[in-house]
Design a protein around this motif. Structure first.
Motif, PDB file in Angstrom:
ATOM      1  N   VAL A 154     -40.947  -4.905 -28.371  1.00 17.50           N
ATOM      2  CA  VAL A 154     -41.567  -4.154 -29.480  1.00 17.50           C
ATOM      3  C   VAL A 154     -41.775  -2.863 -29.347  1.00 17.50           C
ATOM      4  O   VAL A 154     -42.667  -2.044 -29.924  1.00 17.50           O
ATOM      5  N   ALA A 163     -38.665  -9.964 -36.982  1.00 17.13           N
ATOM      6  CA  ALA A 163     -39.617  -8.875 -37.373  1.00 17.13           C
ATOM      7  C   ALA A 163     -38.662  -7.643 -37.439  1.00 17.13           C
ATOM      8  O   ALA A 163     -39.408  -6.632 -37.903  1.00 17.13           O
ATOM      9  N   SER A 164     -37.531  -7.580 -37.373  1.00 20.52           N
ATOM     10  CA  SER A 164     -36.957  -6.239 -37.465  1.00 20.52           C
ATOM     11  C   SER A 164     -36.735  -5.877 -38.853  1.00 20.52           C
ATOM     12  O   SER A 164     -36.450  -4.758 -39.301  1.00 20.52           O
ATOM     13  N   VAL A 171     -47.924  -3.164 -32.537  1.00 21.25           N
ATOM     14  CA  VAL A 171     -47.387  -4.424 -32.838  1.00 21.25           C
ATOM     15  C   VAL A 171     -47.772  -5.299 -31.496  1.00 21.25           C
ATOM     16  O   VAL A 171     -48.086  -6.142 -31.516  1.00 21.25           O
ATOM     17  N   ALA A 200     -37.916  -6.627 -32.221  1.00 20.09           N
ATOM     18  CA  ALA A 200     -38.192  -6.222 -33.614  1.00 20.09           C
ATOM     19  C   ALA A 200     -37.499  -4.761 -33.744  1.00 20.09           C
ATOM     20  O   ALA A 200     -37.670  -4.291 -34.779  1.00 20.09           O
ATOM     21  N   GLY A 209     -40.798  -7.200 -41.852  1.00 24.15           N
ATOM     22  CA  GLY A 209     -42.222  -7.537 -41.184  1.00 24.15           C
ATOM     23  C   GLY A 209     -42.605  -8.966 -41.370  1.00 24.15           C
ATOM     24  O   GLY A 209     -41.687  -9.565 -40.805  1.00 24.15           O
ATOM     25  N   THR A 219     -46.361  -7.647 -38.588  1.00 30.25           N
ATOM     26  CA  THR A 219     -45.017  -7.689 -37.590  1.00 30.25           C
ATOM     27  C   THR A 219     -45.188  -8.738 -36.652  1.00 30.25           C
ATOM     28  O   THR A 219     -44.230  -9.344 -36.307  1.00 30.25           O
ATOM     29  N   ALA A 243     -44.744  -4.297 -43.319  1.00 33.15           N
ATOM     30  CA  ALA A 243     -44.831  -3.240 -41.996  1.00 33.15           C
ATOM     31  C   ALA A 243     -46.366  -3.709 -41.563  1.00 33.15           C
ATOM     32  O   ALA A 243     -47.114  -4.094 -42.348  1.00 33.15           O
TER      33      ALA A 243
END
Length: 454
Positions: free
Chosen positions: A81, A132-133, A15, A105, A136, A313, A308
């Motif tokens: 990330v 983003a957690s 990412v 994320a 995605g 992401t 994902a």
């Protein structure tokens, strides 16, 4: 030109490298959207010598001193990330206390101890963003946090793990068993070398906790989520679901309702379940994610996309970066965490669901009556009963045997029972008592059945 908004990037793996690439490739557009350039002040990594391919950044920006980086006076926003709990929690709390806005994320940290991060952000008057957690690139958390704030969300049902969805989709389309489908997912890069977090439901449970927290204005942690993975789903289960016009998905289900005392409460669970093929989530295949939201005024909403991967992401991460950077330039911050409802967590036993139970039984008179008596004892109503093929022989054919008999066609039979809706505790107690009946050779499988189609 307004001075650049300077970013500290924690992590430069799949990412992180995509974040760097997009910052470089879209620099002009991002500057126009923010109102100032976005500039990388430093990149914290575990190993300096790792080959990360050609990256459009000065190698001197890399450091192994993450804590020192986030404390630097020239850093405005910290982008994390890396993942994991510690030492990342310490780094982010220090960043927030130092007045840096944070974009993360990290679903595991948010689900375990998001409250600490939210409290630190509120005390410092800075932003904490984490689109983003979950799911995605799908714009999901911001609609829950902002767009639907004027409504009451009653339920969130989602497919939020791409690995398990690929495995179950492959089992459904090819008839493969779990092990074969997992092997295919691994070969294609959808499953990690150690897939435990995915196939045992830990990843989905963390995401379910985040979704429930936002949807119901209540702090929900991963420990509050009932979790069951997909490792025990068999090809026979998939075939049985197909015979019912259903498919099997690993679902996260978060709902708002009343508990046994009549008080408002929240139920959050993750488990495999059969859903009708008419349900919008049934057609979500491959490694895609989808979340189905039900709200009082807005009705039914569907969010769908790639859940994902590095680029999707990173897209969500940069969306958050633009938002927090614009806030900093304007001297404002986003609305703080909304946890005013503070609803209690409803025990799994009070969740209302249906069971699909496959029983290997002795094929003789009176078995059906004994089995039905156990269901009646626990006040569980049976919706359908059918006889499938015995484990060691061909499917039996019904005969004109006496009431309460099975087929009379052999020593063993398989009963497939689907219940009406009942509290999970009553359904589980029914299954436990069935195990003690002499006429039950084994309980081949137990799966929940959710939704009635749309």
């Amino acid at each position: 030109m307004t001075r650049p908004v300077r970013l500290a990037l924690l992590g430069c793996g799949t990412v992180g490298t995509e974040v760097v690439r997009l910052l470089h490739e879209q620099a002009d557009d991002l500057t126009a959207r923010v109102g100032a350039p976005l500039e990388i002040a430093g990149i914290a990594v575990r190993r300096l010598g790792r080959d990360r391919g050609p990256l459009p950044v000065d190698p001197e920006l890399f450091t192994t001193d993450a804590l020192g980086l986030v404390k630097r006076d020239d850093v405005d926003v910290v982008v994390e990330v890396i993942g994991g709990i510690e030492p990342v929690r310490t780094w982010l709390v220090e960043a927030l206390r130092a007045g840096k806005s944070v974009v993360t994320a990290n679903k595991a940290l948010l689900a375990e101890d998001g409250g600490t991060l939210h409290d630190a952000a509120a005390e410092a008057g800075v932003d904490l963003y984490y689109e983003a957690s979950v799911a995605g690139a799908i714009p999901l958390l911001r609609p829950l946090r902002e767009s639907l704030h004027g409504d009451t969300i009653t339920q969130v049902t989602g497919i939020v793990n791409g690995t398990t969805n690929f495995i179950l989709s492959a089992m459904d389309s090819s008839g493969a068993g779990f092990a074969e489908a997992l092997e295919e997912a691994t070969e294609l890069g959808y499953a990690e070398a150690d897939p435990t977090a995915d196939v045992e439901g830990f990843d989905a449970a963390a995401k379910a906790a985040i979704l429930a927290s936002l949807a119901f204005h209540t702090r929900v942690t991963a420990a509050d989520v009932h979790r069951q993975g997909i490792t025990e789903v068999t090809a026979a289960d998939v075939a049985s679901a197909q015979a019912m016009g259903c498919t099997i998905k690993l679902l996260c289900i978060a709902s708002r309702g009343v508990d046994s005392t009549g008080a408002e409460s929240v139920s959050v669970r993750v488990h495999p379940a059969m859903i009708p093929r008419s349900h919008p989530l049934a057609s979500v295949g491959d490694a895609f994610n989808a979340v189905f939201v039900e709200a009082t005024a807005a009705g039914e909403l569907m969010f769908y996309g790639r859940g994902a991967g590095g680029a999707p992401t990173a897209s969500a991460v940069l969306g958050d970066v633009v938002a927090v950077a614009r806030n900093r330039l304007a001297g404002v911050r986003a609305a703080s965490e909304s946890a005013y409802a503070a609803l209690p967590i409803r025990p799994m036993g009070e969740a209302v669901t249906r069971y699909h139970i496959s029983l290997d039984v002795a094929d003789r008179a009176g078995v059906l009556a004994l089995v039905a008596g156990v269901f009646a004892k626990h006040d569980v109503s049976i919706a359908t009963v059918r006889q499938a093929s015995a484990p060691t022989g061909p499917a039996s054919t019904p005969t004109d045997g006496p009431p309460g008999s099975l087929t009379g066609g052999g020593d063993d039979a398989v009963l497939v029972i689907v219940t009406h809706a009942a509290p999970d505790a009553a359904l589980a107690a029914t299954v436990d008592e069935l195990r003690d009946l002499d006429v039950i050779r084994s309980i081949a499988s137990v799966l929940r059945v959710e939704a009635s189609g749309r």
